[in-house]
Each structure stands twice: as structure tokens, then as C-alpha cells.
Motif scaffolding. Structure first.
Motif, PDB file in Angstrom:
ATOM      1  N   ALA A 191     -13.590   0.038 -14.726  1.00 58.77           N
ATOM      2  CA  ALA A 191     -13.967   0.825 -13.686  1.00 58.77           C
ATOM      3  C   ALA A 191     -13.936   0.412 -12.090  1.00 58.77           C
ATOM      4  O   ALA A 191     -13.203   0.990 -11.399  1.00 58.77           O
ATOM      5  N   ASP A 192     -14.082  -0.917 -11.957  1.00 57.20           N
ATOM      6  CA  ASP A 192     -13.794  -1.508 -10.814  1.00 57.20           C
ATOM      7  C   ASP A 192     -12.398  -1.485 -10.481  1.00 57.20           C
ATOM      8  O   ASP A 192     -12.199  -1.024  -9.196  1.00 57.20           O
ATOM      9  N   GLN A 193     -11.753  -1.763 -11.404  1.00 61.94           N
ATOM     10  CA  GLN A 193     -10.398  -1.792 -10.945  1.00 61.94           C
ATOM     11  C   GLN A 193      -9.530  -0.395 -10.593  1.00 61.94           C
ATOM     12  O   GLN A 193      -8.854  -0.142  -9.594  1.00 61.94           O
ATOM     13  N   LEU A 194     -10.065   0.575 -11.351  1.00 62.80           N
ATOM     14  CA  LEU A 194      -9.567   1.795 -11.025  1.00 62.80           C
ATOM     15  C   LEU A 194      -9.920   2.627  -9.747  1.00 62.80           C
ATOM     16  O   LEU A 194      -9.184   3.080  -9.000  1.00 62.80           O
ATOM     17  N   LEU A 195     -11.185   2.389  -9.592  1.00 61.47           N
ATOM     18  CA  LEU A 195     -11.856   2.734  -8.292  1.00 61.47           C
ATOM     19  C   LEU A 195     -11.452   2.074  -7.108  1.00 61.47           C
ATOM     20  O   LEU A 195     -11.390   2.663  -5.792  1.00 61.47           O
TER      21      LEU A 195
ATOM     22  N   VAL B 285      -8.389   0.940  -6.794  1.00 60.64           N
ATOM     23  CA  VAL B 285      -6.912   1.564  -6.567  1.00 60.64           C
ATOM     24  C   VAL B 285      -7.300   2.825  -6.003  1.00 60.64           C
ATOM     25  O   VAL B 285      -6.470   3.373  -5.218  1.00 60.64           O
ATOM     26  N   ARG B 286      -8.102   3.601  -6.255  1.00 62.87           N
ATOM     27  CA  ARG B 286      -8.457   4.979  -5.761  1.00 62.87           C
ATOM     28  C   ARG B 286      -8.783   4.671  -4.201  1.00 62.87           C
ATOM     29  O   ARG B 286      -8.364   5.609  -3.367  1.00 62.87           O
ATOM     30  N   ALA B 287      -9.502   3.893  -4.009  1.00 62.83           N
ATOM     31  CA  ALA B 287     -10.089   3.874  -2.484  1.00 62.83           C
ATOM     32  C   ALA B 287      -8.736   3.523  -1.633  1.00 62.83           C
ATOM     33  O   ALA B 287      -8.580   3.798  -0.621  1.00 62.83           O
ATOM     34  N   LEU B 288      -7.746   2.441  -2.101  1.00 66.61           N
ATOM     35  CA  LEU B 288      -6.689   2.153  -1.488  1.00 66.61           C
ATOM     36  C   LEU B 288      -5.698   3.527  -1.018  1.00 66.61           C
ATOM     37  O   LEU B 288      -5.184   3.732  -0.163  1.00 66.61           O
TER      38      LEU B 288
ATOM     39  N   ALA C 202      -1.886   9.359  -6.628  1.00 69.64           N
ATOM     40  CA  ALA C 202      -3.222   9.719  -6.747  1.00 69.64           C
ATOM     41  C   ALA C 202      -3.788  10.879  -7.699  1.00 69.64           C
ATOM     42  O   ALA C 202      -4.676  10.635  -8.574  1.00 69.64           O
ATOM     43  N   ALA C 203      -2.629  11.504  -8.337  1.00 70.64           N
ATOM     44  CA  ALA C 203      -2.743  12.611  -9.486  1.00 70.64           C
ATOM     45  C   ALA C 203      -3.112  11.727 -10.708  1.00 70.64           C
ATOM     46  O   ALA C 203      -3.793  12.200 -11.694  1.00 70.64           O
TER      47      ALA C 203
ATOM     48  N   THR D 186     -15.295   6.134  -0.489  1.00 70.06           N
ATOM     49  CA  THR D 186     -14.936   5.943  -1.821  1.00 70.06           C
ATOM     50  C   THR D 186     -15.704   4.787  -2.447  1.00 70.06           C
ATOM     51  O   THR D 186     -15.890   4.502  -3.484  1.00 70.06           O
ATOM     52  N   GLU D 187     -16.151   3.698  -1.459  1.00 68.84           N
ATOM     53  CA  GLU D 187     -16.673   2.491  -1.672  1.00 68.84           C
ATOM     54  C   GLU D 187     -18.180   2.687  -2.299  1.00 68.84           C
ATOM     55  O   GLU D 187     -18.866   2.066  -2.929  1.00 68.84           O
ATOM     56  N   GLN D 188     -18.624   3.740  -1.362  1.00 72.67           N
ATOM     57  CA  GLN D 188     -20.171   4.173  -2.006  1.00 72.67           C
ATOM     58  C   GLN D 188     -20.254   4.666  -3.262  1.00 72.67           C
ATOM     59  O   GLN D 188     -21.006   4.245  -3.981  1.00 72.67           O
ATOM     60  N   THR D 189     -19.325   5.542  -3.732  1.00 75.59           N
ATOM     61  CA  THR D 189     -19.260   6.049  -5.210  1.00 75.59           C
ATOM     62  C   THR D 189     -18.857   4.806  -6.041  1.00 75.59           C
ATOM     63  O   THR D 189     -19.640   4.757  -7.157  1.00 75.59           O
TER      64      THR D 189
END
Length: 244
Positions: free
Chosen positions: A88-92, A94-97, A161-162, A210-213
């Protein structure tokens, strides 16, 4: 006289294979957490739920396994995948970036019409939160973030992103109620920065948002699955310990 061949013929639409329809239906149940992480997936029960035979369910579970949504255990069956904290940490991360850069570009490129779309989605999201309609709030959250990516004007960024958006929605759903109104107030500030064409502020706000989530999801995962203490090891008694 031979009939000239057209340079490009229109393709005849074909019906979507049933397994793909079942795949999408099951994936939606997983993402919305109606099928929860770790839950045993029984083929005949799913077939009855969806009104299909077991064969397309079996094929759909194979497809879901291939994309990491379902774990298949020989002799035990299929189970909804339970993401690890590291996964989860890795995917989130990447999402933040991706979304931080999307916000930066959206602030440079968005027009009034695009900003108006964001404000409308935000207003709907706030209304959903007030009504305690978590499913609608999560869906609107995904639409708002997708719209920011769209307004960035970068098609490659949009494609990347998709690829992660569905899994992000899966991770967001369990914490959406705890994020509540605060998340949408963060959206409002982000939209104001985009409307003002303040690229640096928009990027910073999206990064924080995004980092909050990300932090909340990982904290909740830790609460639900705390690390188990190692069993106490009995010290071996050695001859040296006697006579001291």
C-alpha cells in the motif's frame, strides 16, 4: 470492373465476453469493499449473486488473480487479496508523485470551464459527506482527482495515473469516513490554487492531501493488524552460569 476496397472498414462491434462483465462486477464489489480483503470467494455463491453460471466466475477470478486483486490457493480456493503495508505504501507513494505533478500542470493549464467542473464535483462531494454517503463521496473523490489529471494536459501522465486509480480508490474507501469533511476542504484549497494559476501552491497542497490519505490508511492498517510480539526465548542454561 472490380469493386474498390475501402481503405478502412468500420469494425463490427462484438458483445463483451461474459467473463469480462463478471470481472468488472466482481472488481467493483472488491473496490467498494463489499467483498472485503481476505474474504473467501465461493464460485457458486458469486454465480448466484450475479445471475450467471460458474464458468465465467471461474474465468473472472483467474483474471482478477492475474491483476493482483484475488489470491488463488490450491485446495482452498480464491480469496480477496489483502494488501500488505509495504504494498500500500509503495502504490500510494507513486500516486502522490503523479498527482502532485498533475496539480502543478493543472494550475498552469486549466481554464475557467475546467475549474468550474472541479468546483461542482467538490460541492457534490461535500453534500455526500454531509449525508454520510460514503460510496458516493469516494466515487466523487476519484472523479475530482481524475479531472485534475485531465486538466494537466499531459496524456502520458493521465495514462499512468489511470493505472493506479482503481487501487487508490480501494485504499481510500476504508478511510473515507475518517477523512470526512477535512478531505473536501483540502480539495477546495487545491481548486483555489488551480484557479489562481499558482502551480507551486497547487503542487504542495496536492502533496499534503495525498500524504494525509496515505498516512491514515497505513495507520488504520496497523491498528487492524498490529505486529505480533515475538515469543519470549528461553535462555539456555550453560555450565558457565552455575557457580557464579
Amino acid at each position: 470492373m472490380t469493386t474498390p476496397r475501402p481503405s478502412a472498414a468500420a469494425k463490427i462491434p462484438r458483445p463483451v465476453p461474459l467473463r469480462e462483465s463478471v470481472f468488472e462486477a466482481l472488481l467493483e464489489l472488491i473496490i467498494s469493499t463489499q467483498l472485503k480483503p481476505g474474504q473467501h470467494l465461493v464460485e457458486n455463491e458469486l454465480a448466484e449473486l450475479l445471475g450467471v453460471s460458474r464458468q465465467p466466475v471461474r474465468e473472472a477470478l483467474q483474471l482478477l488473480s492475474g491483476e493482483g486483486w484475488v489470491d488463488l490457493h490450491p485446495g482452498q480456493g480464491a480469496f480477496v487479496h489483502s494488501p500488505s503495508a509495504e504494498e500500500a505504501d509503495q502504490l500510494l507513494a507513486v500516486r502522490a508523485l503523479l498527482e502532485t505533478e498533475s496539480a502543478r500542470l493543472a494550475a498552469r493549464n486549466a481554464d475557467e470551464k475546467g475549474v468550474a467542473r472541479l468546483r461542482d464535483l467538490c460541492a457534490q462531494g461535500l453534500a455526500a459527506v454531509e449525508a454520510d454517503d460514503v460510496d458516493t463521496a469516494v466515487t466523487l473523490n476519484s472523479k475530482l482527482h481524475a479531472t485534475v489529471v485531465e486538466l494537466s494536459g499531459n496524456a502520458v501522465l493521465g495514462d499512468l495515473a489511470a493505472q493506479v486509480s482503481r487501487r487508490v480508490r480501494w485504499y481510500h474507501t476504508p478511510v473515507a469516513r475518517r477523512r470526512g469533511r477535512t478531505s473536501w476542504e483540502e480539495h477546495e484549497a487545491l481548486i483555489d490554487a488551480i484557479a489562481a494559476h499558482d502551480a507551486d501552491r497547487a503542487a504542495e497542497l496536492m502533496k499534503r492531501h495525498t500524504e494525509q490519505t496515505r498516512d491514515l490508511y497505513l495507520n488504520q492498517l496497523g491498528e487492524e493488524h498490529p505486529p505480533q510480539p515475538l515469543p519470549a526465548r528461553r535462555r539456555r542454561r550453560s555450565s558457565a552460569s552455575f557457580g557464579s
